[in-house]
Design an enzyme around this catalytic site. Structure first.
Site, PDB file in Angstrom:
ATOM      1  N   CYS A  64      51.688   5.266  -1.340  1.00  0.00           N
ATOM      2  CA  CYS A  64      51.304   5.585  -2.725  1.00  0.00           C
ATOM      3  C   CYS A  64      50.426   6.833  -2.668  1.00  0.00           C
ATOM      4  O   CYS A  64      49.333   6.799  -2.094  1.00  0.00           O
ATOM      5  CB  CYS A  64      50.548   4.424  -3.360  1.00  0.00           C
ATOM      6  SG  CYS A  64      49.882   4.773  -5.003  1.00  0.00           S
ATOM      7  N   GLY A  65      50.897   7.941  -3.238  1.00  0.00           N
ATOM      8  CA  GLY A  65      50.168   9.199  -3.157  1.00  0.00           C
ATOM      9  C   GLY A  65      48.837   9.163  -3.880  1.00  0.00           C
ATOM     10  O   GLY A  65      47.798   9.561  -3.332  1.00  0.00           O
ATOM     11  N   CYS A  67      52.173   8.870 -10.707  1.00  0.00           N
ATOM     12  CA  CYS A  67      52.624   8.417  -9.385  1.00  0.00           C
ATOM     13  C   CYS A  67      52.586   9.608  -8.443  1.00  0.00           C
ATOM     14  O   CYS A  67      53.322  10.586  -8.635  1.00  0.00           O
ATOM     15  CB  CYS A  67      54.040   7.846  -9.490  1.00  0.00           C
ATOM     16  SG  CYS A  67      54.793   7.449  -7.892  1.00  0.00           S
TER      17      CYS A  67
END
Length: 301
Positions: free
Chosen positions: A83-84, A226
């Site tokens: 997950c960035g 995201c």
């Protein structure tokens, strides 16, 4: 909704951060049992009506190869891929624990994630976080949707660009219900249904500036921002722009693409490959976690 049994309980400190609203907790013993999908703790904590409310939960754990290890769960309780935005937030959180090395009001640190090793630089005066993203090995066109791109930036992503034709994508970009229906139809299409995919719809605002909406697997809804999706969109945009302009030479100068999401604006930089954005704490608190308490009704819920 599930009844609770108070026989097995423990207190856990947590905080939530913006963009993806993520729950972060220090969990130094390397044991995910408390947060495993079998006891549904993650699902309950992330529930927006009966829990804290979040898109996912991250554990900061000890690592033998980096300053810490990031373990990420989607809000459905399942372990997930990179997950960035979560990476930025947990790196910021790690600075509050004194991890990493500080020099000239900046703290540098490294952490391991499902897609490998990442490095982060946190400006302690502005809270800006620069997160290194790992190289993408392949970008290809979708089999069932030939105008869309498919790539993995730590998590798998489908990227489609808004066009005047077909017109049905325009309502999907403007209206939330229409977007979620469209995103779900892609995510569960036979091409991606087995493992799932995150779905992004992108609109070019000007040269090197785009806006994005993302439907996230595991959340099974729109995510306001995201990080891996924004990275995928920037790569696909750069790839498409290069094809359209017939650019054949290797890019050696840094390329900066500004991305506007519903959760905030981010910057993606190539050469070197970074995701850049400030990170803000929202809440810091403690929660009592009960570990034996899910009762299903006759419907299996």
């Amino acid at each position: 909704f599930p009844s609770h049994d108070s026989r097995q309980s423990q207190w856990s400190d947590f905080l939530t951060q913006h963009q993806n609203q993520s729950i972060i907790t220090e969990h130094l013993p390397k044991n995910n049992k408390t947060y495993s999908k079998e006891n549904i703790t993650v699902y309950e904590l992330c529930h927006r009506n009966f829990g804290i409310g979040a898109d996912g939960l991250m554990l900061l754990q000890l690592s033998e190869i980096a300053d810490f290890e990031m373990v990420y769960f989607n809000s459905d309780g399942h372990l997930s891929s990179m997950c960035g935005n979560g990476g930025r937030c947990i790196a910021h959180f790690a600075t509050k624990l004194g991890l990493g090395q500080e020099n000239n009001n900046k703290r540098t640190l490294s952490f391991s994630a499902p897609d490998g090793l990442h490095h982060a630089v946190i400006d302690l005066t502005t809270d800006w976080v620069e997160l290194s993203m790992n190289p993408v090995s392949e970008i290809k066109q979708s089999l069932n949707f030939p105008t869309a791109w498919v790539l993995n930036t730590g998590s798998p992503h489908f990227v489609e660009f808004l066009k005047e034709e077909p017109m049905d994508l325009i309502p999907a970009f403007r209206e939330t219900e229409a977007f979620v229906r469209w995103g779900k139809s892609i995510r569960y299409n036979e091409e991606f249904a087995k493992t799932g995919i995150n779905v992004n719809l992108v609109n070019e605002l000007s040269q090197n500036q785009i806006s994005i909406r993302t439907y996230e697997r595991g959340v099974e809804n729109e995510t306001l921002s995201c990080g891996t999706g924004i990275t995928a969109a920037a790569i696909a945009y750069h790839q498409q722009s290069s094809i359209q302009s017939e650019i054949k030479t290797e890019q050696t100068q840094p390329v900066i693409i500004e991305v506007k999401s519903r959760g905030g604006d981010l910057t993606v930089q190539f050469n070197p490959f970074k995701l850049i954005l400030p990170s803000l704490f929202i809440i810091a608190a403690s929660v009592l976690i009960r570990t034996a308490r899910l009762y299903k009704d006759d419907s299996g819920v």
